[in-house]
Write a protein that holds these residues in place. Structure first.
Motif, PDB file in Angstrom:
ATOM      1  N   GLY A   1      13.799  16.405  -4.468  1.00 13.91           N
ATOM      2  CA  GLY A   1      13.832  17.554  -3.590  1.00 13.91           C
ATOM      3  C   GLY A   1      12.767  17.405  -2.525  1.00 13.91           C
ATOM      4  N   PRO A   2      12.652  18.351  -1.621  1.00 11.98           N
ATOM      5  CA  PRO A   2      11.645  18.271  -0.556  1.00 11.98           C
ATOM      6  C   PRO A   2      10.231  18.083  -1.078  1.00 11.98           C
ATOM      7  CG  PRO A   2      13.216  20.013  -0.096  1.00 11.98           C
ATOM      8  CD  PRO A   2      13.516  19.538  -1.487  1.00 11.98           C
ATOM      9  N   GLN A   3       9.930  18.631  -2.270  1.00 14.60           N
ATOM     10  CA  GLN A   3       8.580  18.509  -2.812  1.00 14.60           C
ATOM     11  C   GLN A   3       8.223  17.059  -3.142  1.00 14.60           C
ATOM     12  OE1 GLN A   3      11.182  19.711  -4.350  1.00 14.60           O
ATOM     13  NE2 GLN A   3      11.191  19.248  -6.539  1.00 14.60           N
ATOM     14  N   HIS A   4       9.227  16.250  -3.467  1.00 12.92           N
ATOM     15  CA  HIS A   4       8.960  14.852  -3.799  1.00 12.92           C
ATOM     16  C   HIS A   4       8.656  14.025  -2.559  1.00 12.92           C
ATOM     17  CE1 HIS A   4      11.458  16.149  -7.342  1.00 12.92           C
ATOM     18  NE2 HIS A   4      10.407  15.615  -7.944  1.00 12.92           N
ATOM     19  N   ALA A   5       9.098  14.485  -1.408  1.00 10.43           N
ATOM     20  CA  ALA A   5       8.876  13.741  -0.168  1.00 10.43           C
ATOM     21  C   ALA A   5       7.452  13.897   0.347  1.00 10.43           C
ATOM     22  CB  ALA A   5       9.863  14.188   0.902  1.00 10.43           C
ATOM     23  N   THR A   6       6.716  14.856  -0.205  1.00 16.18           N
ATOM     24  CA  THR A   6       5.352  15.110   0.267  1.00 16.18           C
ATOM     25  C   THR A   6       4.292  14.508  -0.640  1.00 16.18           C
ATOM     26  OG1 THR A   6       5.282  17.235  -0.913  1.00 16.18           O
ATOM     27  CG2 THR A   6       6.085  17.264   1.364  1.00 16.18           C
ATOM     28  N   VAL A   7       4.720  13.803  -1.686  1.00 10.88           N
ATOM     29  CA  VAL A   7       3.764  13.171  -2.594  1.00 10.88           C
ATOM     30  C   VAL A   7       3.030  12.059  -1.839  1.00 10.88           C
ATOM     31  CG1 VAL A   7       3.527  11.762  -4.683  1.00 10.88           C
ATOM     32  CG2 VAL A   7       5.117  13.699  -4.647  1.00 10.88           C
ATOM     33  N   PRO A   8       1.693  12.013  -1.923  1.00 17.26           N
ATOM     34  CA  PRO A   8       0.938  10.958  -1.223  1.00 17.26           C
ATOM     35  C   PRO A   8       1.439   9.572  -1.610  1.00 17.26           C
ATOM     36  CG  PRO A   8      -0.544  12.622  -2.087  1.00 17.26           C
ATOM     37  CD  PRO A   8       0.811  12.930  -2.652  1.00 17.26           C
ATOM     38  N   SER A   9       1.500   8.666  -0.629  1.00 21.05           N
ATOM     39  CA  SER A   9       2.045   7.344  -0.889  1.00 21.05           C
ATOM     40  C   SER A   9       1.216   6.264  -0.225  1.00 21.05           C
ATOM     41  CB  SER A   9       3.495   7.254  -0.388  1.00 21.05           C
ATOM     42  OG  SER A   9       3.520   7.352   1.023  1.00 21.05           O
ATOM     43  N   ILE A  10       1.398   5.038  -0.729  1.00 21.17           N
ATOM     44  CA  ILE A  10       0.788   3.849  -0.157  1.00 21.17           C
ATOM     45  C   ILE A  10       1.894   2.810  -0.032  1.00 21.17           C
ATOM     46  CG2 ILE A  10      -0.904   2.004  -0.468  1.00 21.17           C
ATOM     47  CD1 ILE A  10      -2.518   3.912  -2.218  1.00 21.17           C
ATOM     48  N   ASN A  11       2.108   2.308   1.181  1.00 19.59           N
ATOM     49  CA  ASN A  11       3.177   1.346   1.414  1.00 19.59           C
ATOM     50  C   ASN A  11       4.529   1.876   0.953  1.00 19.59           C
ATOM     51  OD1 ASN A  11       1.484  -0.614   2.505  1.00 19.59           O
ATOM     52  ND2 ASN A  11       0.945  -1.395   0.490  1.00 19.59           N
ATOM     53  N   GLY A  12       4.742   3.172   1.111  1.00 18.73           N
ATOM     54  CA  GLY A  12       6.038   3.744   0.774  1.00 18.73           C
ATOM     55  C   GLY A  12       6.244   4.049  -0.693  1.00 18.73           C
ATOM     56  N   ARG A  13       5.212   3.901  -1.528  1.00 20.79           N
ATOM     57  CA  ARG A  13       5.341   4.168  -2.963  1.00 20.79           C
ATOM     58  C   ARG A  13       4.323   5.220  -3.369  1.00 20.79           C
ATOM     59  NH1 ARG A  13       8.037   0.076  -5.350  1.00 20.79           N
ATOM     60  NH2 ARG A  13       8.698   1.704  -6.780  1.00 20.79           N
ATOM     61  N   ARG A  14       4.575   5.890  -4.477  1.00 19.87           N
ATOM     62  CA  ARG A  14       3.703   6.950  -4.942  1.00 19.87           C
ATOM     63  C   ARG A  14       2.286   6.426  -5.151  1.00 19.87           C
ATOM     64  NH1 ARG A  14       2.408   7.385  -9.866  1.00 19.87           N
ATOM     65  NH2 ARG A  14       4.219   6.190 -10.546  1.00 19.87           N
ATOM     66  N   ALA A  15       1.301   7.134  -4.598  1.00 19.31           N
ATOM     67  CA  ALA A  15      -0.098   6.744  -4.734  1.00 19.31           C
ATOM     68  C   ALA A  15      -0.484   6.710  -6.215  1.00 19.31           C
ATOM     69  CB  ALA A  15      -0.993   7.712  -3.975  1.00 19.31           C
ATOM     70  N   GLY A  16      -1.207   5.682  -6.610  1.00 23.28           N
ATOM     71  CA  GLY A  16      -1.617   5.542  -8.005  1.00 23.28           C
ATOM     72  C   GLY A  16      -0.660   4.717  -8.827  1.00 23.28           C
ATOM     73  N   ARG A  17       0.523   4.422  -8.271  1.00 23.77           N
ATOM     74  CA  ARG A  17       1.493   3.607  -8.993  1.00 23.77           C
ATOM     75  C   ARG A  17       1.015   2.159  -8.998  1.00 23.77           C
ATOM     76  NH1 ARG A  17       6.757   3.850 -10.408  1.00 23.77           N
ATOM     77  NH2 ARG A  17       7.995   1.957 -10.324  1.00 23.77           N
ATOM     78  N   PRO A  18       1.079   1.454 -10.137  1.00 24.19           N
ATOM     79  CA  PRO A  18       0.619   0.065 -10.178  1.00 24.19           C
ATOM     80  C   PRO A  18       1.345  -0.779  -9.124  1.00 24.19           C
ATOM     81  CG  PRO A  18       1.006   0.888 -12.403  1.00 24.19           C
ATOM     82  CD  PRO A  18       1.523   1.939 -11.450  1.00 24.19           C
ATOM     83  N   GLY A  19       0.578  -1.568  -8.388  1.00 28.39           N
ATOM     84  CA  GLY A  19       1.180  -2.464  -7.410  1.00 28.39           C
ATOM     85  C   GLY A  19       1.459  -1.851  -6.061  1.00 28.39           C
ATOM     86  N   THR A  20       0.995  -0.637  -5.815  1.00 28.33           N
ATOM     87  CA  THR A  20       1.286  -0.002  -4.529  1.00 28.33           C
ATOM     88  C   THR A  20       0.622  -0.721  -3.364  1.00 28.33           C
ATOM     89  OG1 THR A  20      -0.511   1.555  -5.020  1.00 28.33           O
ATOM     90  CG2 THR A  20       1.725   2.317  -5.368  1.00 28.33           C
ATOM     91  N   HIS A  21      -0.351  -1.556  -3.627  1.00 29.69           N
ATOM     92  CA  HIS A  21      -0.997  -2.287  -2.535  1.00 29.69           C
ATOM     93  C   HIS A  21      -0.122  -3.423  -2.034  1.00 29.69           C
ATOM     94  CE1 HIS A  21      -1.884  -4.544  -6.168  1.00 29.69           C
ATOM     95  NE2 HIS A  21      -2.250  -5.569  -5.451  1.00 29.69           N
ATOM     96  N   THR A  22       0.894  -3.839  -2.832  1.00 31.96           N
ATOM     97  CA  THR A  22       1.758  -4.934  -2.404  1.00 31.96           C
ATOM     98  C   THR A  22       3.219  -4.546  -2.314  1.00 31.96           C
ATOM     99  OG1 THR A  22       1.989  -5.688  -4.709  1.00 31.96           O
ATOM    100  CG2 THR A  22       0.253  -6.708  -3.383  1.00 31.96           C
TER     101      THR A  22
END
Length: 226
Positions: A200-221
């Motif tokens: 839903g719209p609330q999921h689109a506002t979750v902070p992200s890194i490189n297009g993935r949810r912030a804090g998710r393993p591997g978000t730097h690559t």
């Protein structure tokens, strides 16, 4: 006679010139076709045969741009995959699970869909599914991916997957990066619940890194291609 000879000579020269030029052109054509096939193969994941990140991104964007509100982007993450990979069957068992998951996703998406392996046990799908059929089709996918996989000599391994999906009509965008970001957040919200979650719209506002949810393993690559 002399006049006729003068007319025929240029014609013969032209034929010779065309033939001479055709030889290297034919060679370049063969080379170009060979190169195209090699590049296409390079975009495939060698284990599962699925599209790699770049190949998937290209095709997925074509689907979202073409079908708009009828498009659906799905992210899949296998649950407890590390336990399978580190278990008695080792990496061979893990490979069989990945290959089986790829086969199931391909069958579910159908030939017009785009199915890619993003890395590890993460997969992505872009497919045309209208709003009226979305819930049913996601339930079918959840059930399909939960079927045990035979890893060796009749030994079955129980598997499960977390599934997040995002659609342009709900989020108001066909941008693949934003859709994948929301699908990733929805997948995390439904982690280990045994059900697919539509973003839903609330999921689109979750902070992200490189297009993935912030804090998710591997978000730097991960996520750069999208």
């Amino acid at each position: 006679m002399a006049s006729t000879a003068r007319v025929q000579a240029p014609s013969g020269n032209r034929a010779l010139l065309i033939t001479t030029l055709a030889v290297p052109l034919t060679g370049w054509t063969v080379h170009a076709v060979s190169l195209h096939r090699k590049l296409a193969a390079a975009r495939r994941d060698p284990l599962t045969g699925l599209l790699g990140r770049d190949g998937y991104t290209t095709k997925a964007r074509q689907i979202t741009d073409r079908y708009g509100d009828a498009a659906l982007v799905v992210l899949v993450d296998l649950d407890h995959f590390k336990q399978i990979n580190d278990g008695p069957g080792g990496h061979a068992a893990g490979d069989r699970v990945l290959a089986a998951t790829a086969t199931r996703l391909t069958a579910w998406a159908g030939s017009p869909g785009a199915v890619g392996r993003l890395g590890g046990d993460e997969f992505a799908v872009a497919v045309r599914i209208g709003p009226a059929r979305r819930e049913l089709r996601l339930a079918q996918l959840t059930k399909l991916l939960a079927q045990p996989v035979e890893v060796e000599d009749g030994v079955l391994v129980d598997i499960a997957a977390s599934i997040g999906a995002a659609s342009p009509d709900v989020l108001g965008t066909t941008d693949l990066s934003l859709l994948q970001r929301a699908a990733d957040a929805a997948m995390y919200a439904g982690k280990h619940t045994g059900r697919a979650v539509l973003a839903g719209p609330q999921h689109a506002t979750v902070p992200s890194i490189n297009g993935r949810r912030a804090g998710r393993p591997g978000t730097h690559t991960l996520g750069r291609a999208a």
